[in-house]
Design a protein around this motif. Sequence first.
Motif: not given
Length: 339
Positions: A204-231
């Motif tokens: 897997v090259t692009s993924a997002l894990i959310n454990l009840g607010g603990n967020v872990v990202t793997l790689g970037n978005r499929p187009d190579g740009t970053t994920f955007r996370i709201g706090i």
Amino acid sequence: MDSFCFYSGSCSSPRYYLKIVLFVVMLCVLILMGCGLSSWGEPLTATDFYFDTVISVTLYEGGSEELLNQCMELAGYYEDLLSTTVEGSDVWKLNHSMGEAVSVDEDTLIVLNTALSYARISDGLVDPSIGGLSSLWNFGSGNEEIIPNEQDIAGALSHVDYNAIVIEGSQVTVTDPEMQIDLGFIAKGFIGDKMKELLSSKGVTSALINLGGNVVTLGNRPDGTTFRIGIQKPFAGVGSTALTLDISDISVVSSGNYERYFEKDGRLYHHILSTKTGYPAESGLSQVTILSSHSIDGDALSTLCFILGYEKAAQLLENYPDIQAVFITEDGEILYANF
């Protein structure tokens, strides 16, 4: 299902479950809004309930439904290993060992050793032996508006001492029979890291894990740009964000006094407890968000930095130049460290 209660020895109330569900939904919506997925097709997502919260794993590139099932199986495995309340877990065995040595799993040793390292760094401000004190406060049980009396708090504090946890090889001895271990300030971070490791090993090259607010990202978005996370903005309605962060291939973990709390006689009582006073920590902060390569560090540091307060936390983080932090004060001011 047995619970995996962090900072608490019992399950959360239905009201707390609802808050968690809404928060997770809000966070996922914010992430997906920034992803522009139409160019790459629909992602694969699995959602379930573990660790006393809602968790989700989303695969954007690579993976399969079978791999998502493996992630949820991994969550169940670690719940059975590290929970304070699942009978037969390693932590349960330690808390019922009555001073006898207990052989524990290699992963339990990793989590416990890391927790102890942060306890030493902080001189016990974060401490895996806090279980008795956190159970006394009982946040999230539905009876949370009960303030323990001073005598009970003093009694619980007398059994908070990480030096009483002795590790020799694969065996752990809790030398104080009345001590209770709780790895809640660090366990979800470790589990997030293990899930990311599993996904990466399966291509897997692009993924997002959310454990009840603990967020872990793997790689970037499929187009190579970053994920955007709201706090989440502290004490604001669900979906109200204080800021957004653009991230890639890192962990984001937040700790705040608005997550589990009650107000009584004009005072706010929240679940992040001081091991010095036995009461909720007062640091002038409402939230700390840690951005780090390893979520286990983000989990521990978000709690520790909240307890320390901005100035001392920023000084501590000078020793961790690769870790960034966002602080929100009780007055709503946003401050940064290592940006």
